[in-house]
Design an enzyme around this catalytic site. Sequence first.
Site, mmCIF file in Angstrom:
data_model
loop_
_atom_site.group_PDB
_atom_site.id
_atom_site.type_symbol
_atom_site.label_atom_id
_atom_site.label_comp_id
_atom_site.label_asym_id
_atom_site.label_seq_id
_atom_site.Cartn_x
_atom_site.Cartn_y
_atom_site.Cartn_z
ATOM 1 N N SER A 136 125.467 18.538 21.261
ATOM 2 C CA SER A 136 125.549 17.443 22.232
ATOM 3 C C SER A 136 126.960 16.888 22.309
ATOM 4 C CB SER A 136 124.594 16.325 21.791
ATOM 5 O OG SER A 136 124.893 15.120 22.460
ATOM 6 N N TYR A 161 121.427 10.286 16.164
ATOM 7 C CA TYR A 161 121.243 11.474 17.001
ATOM 8 C C TYR A 161 122.487 12.361 16.924
ATOM 9 C CZ TYR A 161 120.993 14.343 21.218
ATOM 10 O OH TYR A 161 121.008 15.408 22.091
#
Length: 341
Positions: A136, A161
């Site tokens: 990501s 995350y």
Amino acid sequence: MSYKPLDSSKVYLITGAAGFIGYYMSKKLLEQGCVVVGVDNVNDYYDVKLKHARLEQLQPFDKFTFIKGDISDKPMIDSVFEEYKPNIVVNLAAQAGVRYSIENPDVYIQSNIIGFYNILEACRYHPVEHLIYASSSSVYGANKKVPFEETDFVDTPVSLYASTKKSNELMAHTYSHLYKIPATGLRFFTVYGPMGRPDMAYFGFTDKYFAGEPIKIFNNGDFDHDLYRDFTYIDDIVEGIERLIGKPPVDAVPHKVFNIGNNNPEKLMTFINTLERTLTKALGREVQFEKVYEPIKPGDVPATYASTDLLQEAVGFKPKTSIEEGLQQFADWYVEYYKKK
């Protein structure tokens, strides 16, 4: 650079097949006659009906097999590798969302760390030709230097995350080093499009509009220092993955990481104005969001901006869909899917 179609004699395992990117990836492979085994736990992080709707569109393909299961379930993953012997693995199953990770850390460790470890172990004992996995843009944390390059320092994540995605890259590198697993990590930049994730801002804004509620914009109303995002249309993401599938790394440690982003960051307000315009067109009446400005949330970063030079060098491709074009596709789909007029 010439691009060769995918080898349809191979077995492709797609985890997160009921998810946004997983669905489009599976569909693209199936349309080319490939054998696809999809795994997804169909959790209720967002509207399950949307996940079922995606799966329904994959079911008519006779080369599609769906297994409902969680990648954190090691025996299940082992048995899938044992039975289907995938040649290519595209791991897109993950607990997504930056803000959600602040309230629900457990599921991130479960899915993104333990789940990914199970995939790596399975690739170790059932060797594959290429493991592609989702990282990501959030790994860049609070990096100030733009555009973000794959060689940048990424040891300052600002959300759990992001930490789990950075961990995935480290774990994959280790397994590539120890067991020569050809692996490619993809740092996705704000992916959007029809059938997308309802927890993403553009989708939430549209929901709020139809519910007659104001939208919250986390930039303090400071337009000089607005949030910038590198919005990347789903078709561009899928094409990037598709081109990389047949290009496993061949270095001494066969592990590489690529950005897949639009290389063209937009101000959040520009994106919102474009969304208003495209919904106006889809509905045939003027759409204007009621806006409330709030402070930036913890874990949010002020800007994301991908350098796509490495991707272009490797596979001769860079994302090219404009937000005008991409959001029109989304707006048209949304109005039809939710029967809005």
